[in-house]
Enzyme design. Structure first.
Site, short mmCIF file in Angstrom:
data_model
loop_
_atom_site.label_atom_id
_atom_site.label_comp_id
_atom_site.label_asym_id
_atom_site.label_seq_id
_atom_site.Cartn_x
_atom_site.Cartn_y
_atom_site.Cartn_z
N TYR A 56 3.01 4.76 0.72
CA TYR A 56 3.74 5.31 1.87
C TYR A 56 2.76 6.10 2.74
O TYR A 56 1.92 6.84 2.23
CB TYR A 56 4.86 6.22 1.41
CG TYR A 56 5.94 5.54 0.60
CD1 TYR A 56 6.67 4.48 1.13
CD2 TYR A 56 6.24 5.96 -0.70
CE1 TYR A 56 7.68 3.86 0.40
CE2 TYR A 56 7.24 5.35 -1.44
CZ TYR A 56 7.96 4.29 -0.89
OH TYR A 56 8.95 3.68 -1.63
N ASP A 89 0.86 -1.19 0.00
CA ASP A 89 0.00 0.00 0.00
C ASP A 89 0.90 1.24 0.00
O ASP A 89 2.12 1.13 0.15
CB ASP A 89 -1.01 -0.01 1.15
CG ASP A 89 -0.38 0.01 2.53
OD1 ASP A 89 0.85 -0.18 2.64
OD2 ASP A 89 -1.10 0.20 3.52
#
Length: 215
Positions: free
Chosen positions: A62, A60
């Protein structure tokens, strides 16, 4: 997003799961700090579908301010290079000699036909995996299925447990799948380092008459 993706995306946007996801995201963006910015969520799909030769699938975005920009593992030039990307660069240097990016911006990979996609496309600030199991995994499953069906001789590079779950969607007689641990410092020594995805990718592309990626 590029015109070539619009029929597929329009179809997905109309499905019940995506409408639920869109409602969830609307509330999240209204009440919390979410990354990336709304206008960057689908930035990976600016890559012309017909030019895609490599798919890099991560986890996913940062979750720290200013880092996520809609391309998996990429950060703006103004940001320090994150630990996962540092490890990616280390593996490139070990595998093929030297990486070509002085900073953390991977837009030049995208321009060469690398689809930089995460399994989940949004995240709440400072809360990794906070948008897991909200519908994004269904969406990215459909993306992989669509690519598998409509293209040939792609290289799918799957990093981490979430990405590797997508392997079952890919016809390995038609495409090359390269999988390993995630490049995060927590897992890079468990099979990412030494996996040589960049040279293996380029060998396959060359064998199939495709341009090799300048990593």
């Amino acid at each position: 997003m590029h015109e070539s993706w619009k029929p597929f995306l329009k179809s997905e946007f109309e499905k019940p799961y995506f409408k639920e996801l869109a409602n969830f995201l609307h509330q999240e963006y209204e009440t919390k700090t979410i990354f990336p910015r709304k206008e960057l969520v689908f930035r990976a799909f600016a890559t012309d579908l017909n030019d895609v030769s490599v798919v890099i699938l991560g986890q996913d975005p940062y979750h720290t301010p200013g880092a996520a920009e809609g391309l998996a593992f990429s950060v703006p030039n103004s940001q320090p290079i994150p630990p996962s990307l540092i490890n990616i660069y280390k593996e490139i240097d070990s595998d093929i000699g030297k990486h070509t990016n002085p900073r953390g911006n991977l837009a030049n990979w995208q321009k060469q036909g690398v689809l930089l996609l995460n399994t989940v496309l949004t995240v709440e600030a400072h809360r990794p995996k906070s948008h897991s199991n909200k519908g994004w995994e269904i969406f990215t499953t459909e993306v992989i299925k669509y690519l598998n069906q409509n293209r040939a001789h792609l290289v799918f590079i799957l990093w981490g447990r979430d990405a590797r779950k997508k392997k079952v969607l890919i016809d390995t007689s038609k495409h090359l799948v390269l999988e390993s641990a995630h490049p995060s410092p927590l897992s890079a020594h468990n099979g990412f380092f030494g996996s040589k995805p960049f040279s293996k990718c380029n060998e396959y592309l060359k064998l199939n008459g495709r341009n090799e990626i300048i990593w």
